[in-house]
Design an enzyme around this catalytic site. Structure first.
Site, PDB file in Angstrom:
ATOM      1  N   ARG A  80       0.831  -1.208   0.000  1.00 10.72           N
ATOM      2  CA  ARG A  80       0.000   0.000   0.000  1.00 10.72           C
ATOM      3  C   ARG A  80       0.866   1.259   0.000  1.00 10.72           C
ATOM      4  O   ARG A  80       0.536   2.259  -0.643  1.00 10.72           O
ATOM      5  CB  ARG A  80      -0.953  -0.017   1.200  1.00 10.72           C
ATOM      6  N   LYS A 183      -2.827   6.384   1.055  1.00 14.51           N
ATOM      7  CA  LYS A 183      -2.676   6.890   2.428  1.00 14.51           C
ATOM      8  C   LYS A 183      -1.732   8.102   2.426  1.00 14.51           C
ATOM      9  O   LYS A 183      -0.541   7.993   2.730  1.00 14.51           O
ATOM     10  CB  LYS A 183      -2.160   5.774   3.336  1.00 14.51           C
ATOM     11  N   GLU A 219     -16.160   6.589   4.315  1.00 17.06           N
ATOM     12  CA  GLU A 219     -15.315   6.258   5.467  1.00 17.06           C
ATOM     13  C   GLU A 219     -15.940   6.751   6.765  1.00 17.06           C
ATOM     14  O   GLU A 219     -16.813   7.628   6.777  1.00 17.06           O
ATOM     15  CB  GLU A 219     -13.925   6.889   5.301  1.00 17.06           C
TER      16      GLU A 219
END
Length: 337
Positions: A80, A183, A219
């Site tokens: 990620r 992220k 989210e």
């Protein structure tokens, strides 16, 4: 660290002994540097300070019931991180750099790994910056990757309990086809205002809707959302949601437990149908939701003040693997010590 009250630790930074660093310059990465220095020397015109060329990861190491120290899904975090670097057009670290860097940080800071039974763990934070000096908006061909750690306490000090969440229709967390699925720091900056407002009103977190139509759940603060009904684990699917490694794990465990798993669009109206709801992420694993309050419509969704049976089973199942109490049949853990 013999005098540390491990059970009293919060989710915050506590000084440890060592961190590791890699530098990218002149088309190549440096060897790993190990240092005790907690500070970064950086030019005032470095690209990360002006244009948000920054990304990070979060993962944990656990001291198990057998005394072994395990990293949880370090390879997935590394993948990620690489995806985030690609999206920001930053130099992409190798899998080996990230994984071996995380292992080295755990080894070097073994005395800061909390004892088994305290509910605490060692949190690792790989963080990467574009460091190219300049004024224009452009990719950075120079970068720094740092991996450091901090012991953190159990998220729920007195046992896992449901939280209150505010649904905010007036602010968006991330735009479609933006950076919501990687992220990067800017996604979290965008959530500060609404999160602060919700906290002032007595809510622990904010539930966001999709930025395009404001019809679908996205989210829950810095965590993924899930709902459970009819023995089915339901979680939103969207190009602007971060693919949570905790959520990936819970989906697999739900399937292992004989539940149906659905990753799809979740309309806000579906909140009335869920038997249990929660947010999931590295910090808490699962934060069960007791109440969702729609700040704009005044509608309140109640799920009870006790943790749902399915949520508790998933929470316990994941913790059992992380602490070595159950067989790791999916190969998620890496024994470091």
């Amino acid at each position: 660290m013999n005098q540390v009250d491990w059970g009293a630790l919060g989710f915050d930074y506590y000084k440890t002994d060592w961190n590791v660093r890699f530098y990218y310059k002149d088309g190549k990465w440096s060897e790993m540097e190990v240092t005790e220095d907690e500070y970064i020397r950086m030019h005032m015109s470095a690209s990360c300070l002006h244009y948000g060329l920054e990304l990070f990861e979060g993962l944990k190491a656990f001291r198990g019931v057998d005394g072994k120290v395990r990293l949880f899904r370090v390879g997935d975090n590394a993948r990620r991180l690489r995806a985030s670097a690609e999206r920001l057009c930053l130099p992409v670290p190798t899998m080996e750099m990230i994984v071996e860097g995380c292992k080295e940080v755990v080894r070097r800071n073994e005395r800061h790994v909390p004892p088994y039974g305290t509910g605490a763990s060692l949190y690792l934070r790989p963080v990467m910056f574009g460091t190219k000096v300049g004024l224009g908006v452009k990719p950075s061909d120079e970068a720094m990757l740092i991996i450091y750690c901090s012991p953190v306490g159990a998220y729920f000090k007195e046992g896992i309990k449901p939280i209150k969440v505010a649904l905010d229709r007036e602010q968006d967390r991330a735009a479609p086809r933006g950076t919501g699925d990687v992220k990067v720091g800017g996604n979290y900056a965008a959530s500060i205002y609404s999160g602060h407002h919700a906290h002032e009103l007595g809510y622990s977190n904010v539930l966001y809707l999709d930025a395009k139509e404001h019809k679908y759940i996205e989210e829950c603060g810095a965590a993924n959302f899930f709902g459970i009904k009819n023995n089915t684990y339901v979680t939103p699917k969207s190009p602007s949601i971060l693919p949570s490694i905790t959520n990936m794990s819970l989906r697999q465990l739900a399937a292992d437990f004989g539940m149906k798993v659905e990753e799809r669009e979740v309309p806000v109206e579906e909140l009335t149908t869920f038997e249990e709801c929660g947010a999931c992420g590295t910090a808490a694993v699962i934060s069960p939701i007791g109440t969702i309050f729609d700040m704009q419509t005044g509608v309140r969704y109640d799920y009870g003040q006790e943790v749902g049976a399915q949520s508790m089973r998933l929470y316990a199942g994941l913790q059992d693997i992380q602490y070595g109490r159950a067989e790791d049949t999916h190969g998620w853990t890496t024994v470091v010590l």
